[in-house]
Design an enzyme around this catalytic site. Structure first.
Site, PDB file in Angstrom:
ATOM      1  CG  ASP A  17      -1.977  -1.098   1.158  1.00 25.63           C
ATOM      2  OD1 ASP A  17      -1.914  -1.935   0.237  1.00 25.63           O
ATOM      3  OD2 ASP A  17      -2.830  -1.157   2.057  1.00 25.63           O
ATOM      4  CG  ASP A  59      -6.421   0.105   1.164  1.00 27.18           C
ATOM      5  OD1 ASP A  59      -6.257  -1.124   1.318  1.00 27.18           O
ATOM      6  OD2 ASP A  59      -6.779   0.856   2.082  1.00 27.18           O
ATOM      7  CG  HIS A  61     -11.166   1.049  -0.188  1.00 26.27           C
ATOM      8  ND1 HIS A  61     -11.259  -0.268   0.211  1.00 26.27           N
ATOM      9  CD2 HIS A  61     -10.263   1.632   0.645  1.00 26.27           C
ATOM     10  CE1 HIS A  61     -10.442  -0.466   1.235  1.00 26.27           C
ATOM     11  NE2 HIS A  61      -9.826   0.665   1.511  1.00 26.27           N
ATOM     12  CG  HIS A  67     -12.647   0.273   5.450  1.00 27.95           C
ATOM     13  ND1 HIS A  67     -11.894  -0.035   6.563  1.00 27.95           N
ATOM     14  CD2 HIS A  67     -11.754   0.726   4.509  1.00 27.95           C
ATOM     15  CE1 HIS A  67     -10.617   0.211   6.334  1.00 27.95           C
ATOM     16  NE2 HIS A  67     -10.495   0.676   5.104  1.00 27.95           N
ATOM     17  CG  HIS A  84      -8.569   5.238   2.771  1.00 29.44           C
ATOM     18  ND1 HIS A  84      -9.528   5.108   3.762  1.00 29.44           N
ATOM     19  CD2 HIS A  84      -8.033   3.997   2.620  1.00 29.44           C
ATOM     20  CE1 HIS A  84      -9.557   3.862   4.185  1.00 29.44           C
ATOM     21  NE2 HIS A  84      -8.669   3.160   3.504  1.00 29.44           N
ATOM     22  CE  LYS A 109      -4.152  -4.115   1.163  1.00 29.11           C
ATOM     23  NZ  LYS A 109      -4.851  -3.126   1.978  1.00 29.11           N
ATOM     24  CB  CYS A 151      -2.129  -2.524   5.239  1.00 27.31           C
ATOM     25  SG  CYS A 151      -3.828  -1.885   5.189  1.00 27.31           S
TER      26      CYS A 151
END
Length: 201
Positions: A17, A59, A61, A67, A84, A109, A151
């Site tokens: 990340d 990340d 999303h 979350h 984010h 992810k 993470c």
């Protein structure tokens, strides 16, 4: 293991990340993020031949449900966070410092869930991180990236749980806070993850 199988001996570098969203000026900035990104780039360039596989996680999303805390909800920075790592935005891409990294595989992810660990993501072919490492014959992994307390911690713990000899390179990661970083290091060491500076690699 059959007589034709050989033991896995490969080493992987897992870069967790390292994205502008987690660096200074990003939506969920971690102090020292830019410096860690630069340090990882320098380390990877110098040590690339020492790794059989380099994998990045991001990340990514789309709609991760609870979350994200959105107005009027206030994030608690434990289970809920400001939006984010928004899929498709520049801040969700790899940090510009890693432009020359040329990873062998890239895992995204958290499209529809929190997904702290890189092992919860998949690459463009739908392969999980565990599958990618297994197919490459990886037996050990060095984990670096952002954030150490979240993470990086989750990814390293999952790598260790899969039976990989796992190290976190302590100078190539940064926590959300000093207190959370200390707690993460205690947990990692207690689980059997090795904590070493990159100068010992």
């Amino acid at each position: 293991m059959t007589s034709t199988d050989t033991p896995a001996t490969g080493r992987a570098l897992i870069v967790v990340d390292v994205q502008p969203t987690f660096c200074e000026g990003g939506e969920l900035a971690v102090e020292g993020g830019d410096a860690v990104a630069e340090a990882i780039a320098v380390f990877a360039a110098a040590h690339r031949t020492g790794y059989d596989l380099v994998v990045t996680t991001q990340d990514w999303h789309v709609d991760p449900g609870h979350h994200f805390a959105t107005a009027p909800e206030v994030p608690d920075f434990v289970d809920t966070w400001p939006p984010h790592g928004l899929a498709g935005t520049p801040n969700a891409e790899l940090h510009p410092a890693l432009a020359d990294l040329a990873p062998d595989a890239s895992v995204k992810k958290g499209e529809y869930q929190a997904a702290y660990s890189g092992f919860e993501g998949v690459d463009g072919e739908g392969r999980s991180l565990a599958q990618i490492l297994q197919e490459a014959g990886v037996s050990s992994a060095d984990v670096v990236g952002i954030a150490e307390s979240h993470c990086v911690r989750a990814t390293a713990l999952d790598a260790h749980a899969l039976g990989l000899a796992t190290r976190v390179l302590t100078d190539l990661t940064v926590p959300v806070s000093a207190e959370l970083g200390e707690a993460a290091r205690v947990e990692l060491a207690g689980a059997g993850v090795e904590l070493v500076p990159s100068t010992e690699v």
